[in-house]
Scaffold this active site. Sequence first.
Site, PDB file in Angstrom:
ATOM      1  N   HIS A  17       0.843  -1.202   0.000  1.00 40.38           N
ATOM      2  CA  HIS A  17       0.000   0.000   0.000  1.00 40.38           C
ATOM      3  C   HIS A  17       0.880   1.253   0.000  1.00 40.38           C
ATOM      4  O   HIS A  17       0.649   2.181  -0.760  1.00 40.38           O
ATOM      5  CB  HIS A  17      -0.858   0.076   1.271  1.00 40.38           C
ATOM      6  CG  HIS A  17      -1.916  -0.976   1.412  1.00 40.38           C
ATOM      7  ND1 HIS A  17      -2.066  -1.713   2.554  1.00 40.38           N
ATOM      8  CD2 HIS A  17      -2.884  -1.393   0.558  1.00 40.38           C
ATOM      9  CE1 HIS A  17      -3.099  -2.531   2.404  1.00 40.38           C
ATOM     10  NE2 HIS A  17      -3.603  -2.378   1.208  1.00 40.38           N
ATOM     11  N   LYS A  41     -17.752  -6.394   7.448  1.00 42.56           N
ATOM     12  CA  LYS A  41     -16.522  -7.168   7.262  1.00 42.56           C
ATOM     13  C   LYS A  41     -15.753  -7.215   8.587  1.00 42.56           C
ATOM     14  O   LYS A  41     -15.495  -6.166   9.195  1.00 42.56           O
ATOM     15  CB  LYS A  41     -15.673  -6.486   6.174  1.00 42.56           C
ATOM     16  CG  LYS A  41     -14.624  -7.387   5.565  1.00 42.56           C
ATOM     17  CD  LYS A  41     -13.993  -6.697   4.363  1.00 42.56           C
ATOM     18  CE  LYS A  41     -12.613  -7.220   4.087  1.00 42.56           C
ATOM     19  NZ  LYS A  41     -11.929  -6.447   3.051  1.00 42.56           N
ATOM     20  N   ARG A  90      -1.997  -6.009  -8.259  1.00 40.43           N
ATOM     21  CA  ARG A  90      -0.950  -6.982  -7.931  1.00 40.43           C
ATOM     22  C   ARG A  90      -0.787  -8.038  -8.999  1.00 40.43           C
ATOM     23  O   ARG A  90       0.306  -8.445  -9.320  1.00 40.43           O
ATOM     24  CB  ARG A  90      -1.288  -7.672  -6.600  1.00 40.43           C
ATOM     25  CG  ARG A  90      -1.007  -6.830  -5.407  1.00 40.43           C
ATOM     26  CD  ARG A  90      -1.645  -7.395  -4.200  1.00 40.43           C
ATOM     27  NE  ARG A  90      -3.085  -7.203  -4.262  1.00 40.43           N
ATOM     28  CZ  ARG A  90      -3.884  -7.231  -3.219  1.00 40.43           C
ATOM     29  NH1 ARG A  90      -3.396  -7.474  -2.032  1.00 40.43           N
ATOM     30  NH2 ARG A  90      -5.169  -7.017  -3.351  1.00 40.43           N
ATOM     31  N   SER A 127      -2.969  -7.636   3.038  1.00 41.17           N
ATOM     32  CA  SER A 127      -3.201  -7.464   4.480  1.00 41.17           C
ATOM     33  C   SER A 127      -3.640  -8.781   5.104  1.00 41.17           C
ATOM     34  O   SER A 127      -3.215  -9.128   6.214  1.00 41.17           O
ATOM     35  CB  SER A 127      -4.285  -6.416   4.734  1.00 41.17           C
ATOM     36  OG  SER A 127      -3.879  -5.173   4.255  1.00 41.17           O
TER      37      SER A 127
HETATM   38  P1  ADP Z   1      -6.149  -5.854   0.647  1.00 44.24           P
HETATM   39  O1  ADP Z   1      -6.564  -6.479  -0.664  1.00 44.24           O
HETATM   40  O2  ADP Z   1      -4.720  -6.138   1.000  1.00 44.24           O
HETATM   41  O3  ADP Z   1      -7.130  -6.034   1.782  1.00 44.24           O
HETATM   42  P2  ADP Z   1      -7.045  -3.111   0.463  1.00 44.24           P
HETATM   43  O4  ADP Z   1      -8.485  -3.332   0.259  1.00 44.24           O
HETATM   44  O5  ADP Z   1      -6.654  -2.428   1.710  1.00 44.24           O
HETATM   45  O6  ADP Z   1      -6.127  -4.367   0.331  1.00 44.24           O
HETATM   46  O7  ADP Z   1      -6.405  -2.426  -0.798  1.00 44.24           O
HETATM   47  C1  ADP Z   1      -6.427  -1.093  -1.109  1.00 44.24           C
HETATM   48  C2  ADP Z   1      -5.725  -0.887  -2.434  1.00 44.24           C
HETATM   49  O8  ADP Z   1      -4.352  -1.223  -2.315  1.00 44.24           O
HETATM   50  C3  ADP Z   1      -6.236  -1.741  -3.598  1.00 44.24           C
HETATM   51  O9  ADP Z   1      -6.165  -0.959  -4.765  1.00 44.24           O
HETATM   52  C4  ADP Z   1      -5.261  -2.869  -3.693  1.00 44.24           C
HETATM   53  O10 ADP Z   1      -5.193  -3.399  -4.989  1.00 44.24           O
HETATM   54  C5  ADP Z   1      -3.993  -2.141  -3.342  1.00 44.24           C
HETATM   55  N1  ADP Z   1      -2.990  -3.046  -2.825  1.00 44.24           N
HETATM   56  C6  ADP Z   1      -3.112  -3.878  -1.794  1.00 44.24           C
HETATM   57  N2  ADP Z   1      -1.965  -4.578  -1.608  1.00 44.24           N
HETATM   58  C7  ADP Z   1      -1.109  -4.153  -2.573  1.00 44.24           C
HETATM   59  C8  ADP Z   1       0.219  -4.494  -2.951  1.00 44.24           C
HETATM   60  N3  ADP Z   1       0.889  -5.439  -2.292  1.00 44.24           N
HETATM   61  N4  ADP Z   1       0.782  -3.845  -3.997  1.00 44.24           N
HETATM   62  C9  ADP Z   1       0.075  -2.923  -4.667  1.00 44.24           C
HETATM   63  N5  ADP Z   1      -1.182  -2.566  -4.383  1.00 44.24           N
HETATM   64  C10 ADP Z   1      -1.771  -3.173  -3.353  1.00 44.24           C
END
Ligand code: ADP
Length: 159
Positions: A17, A41, A90, A127
Amino acid sequence: MRRVVCPGSFDPVTNGHLDIIERAAGLYDEVVVAVLINITKHSLFTVDERIEMLREVTADYGNVRVDRFHGLLVDFCESHGISTVIKGLRAVSDFEYEMQMAQMNYRMAKVETLFMTTNPLYSFLSSSLVKEIAEYGGDVSGLVPEPVISRLRARLARS
Ligand code: ADP
């Protein structure tokens, strides 16, 4: 002012992130990191805790702001004068869902979505995986920022 929103659950924020946030901050005048309030959630950290961690780890970026939202992202965008969403991709598996969301957000409010490909160092990182590893005592250093490691330890020691 060119402003972009980076939405997500951030439960907790990972280095993947942070990489996207940092790169977005280099492209836009202001990045608003918006933490989704999703009461259905199950999450490990409360929204306030997730925001605290995000603020701590983005404190060095003068143009990153952390906020919360519930309901439709397009409504948040409208009330904050934002017309662009930035998302990290990703793998191809992220793409189908993200494309649908992006097209719907454009259809609803002409909000554009830009995709940034993940830093290959973090393409396997999520996460949920971090929480699972930490829960079983695995080492998550290098995957999440230092303040998150101590928060994870404290939280999991209590449960
Ligand atoms: P997660 O899928 O880990 O629960 P979130 O819902 O918090 O993630 O994701 C928020 C944003 O961050 C999304 O656009 C997701 O694709 C992106 N994101 C999450 N993990 C990564 C990563 N390792 N590299 C790049 N972008 C990421």
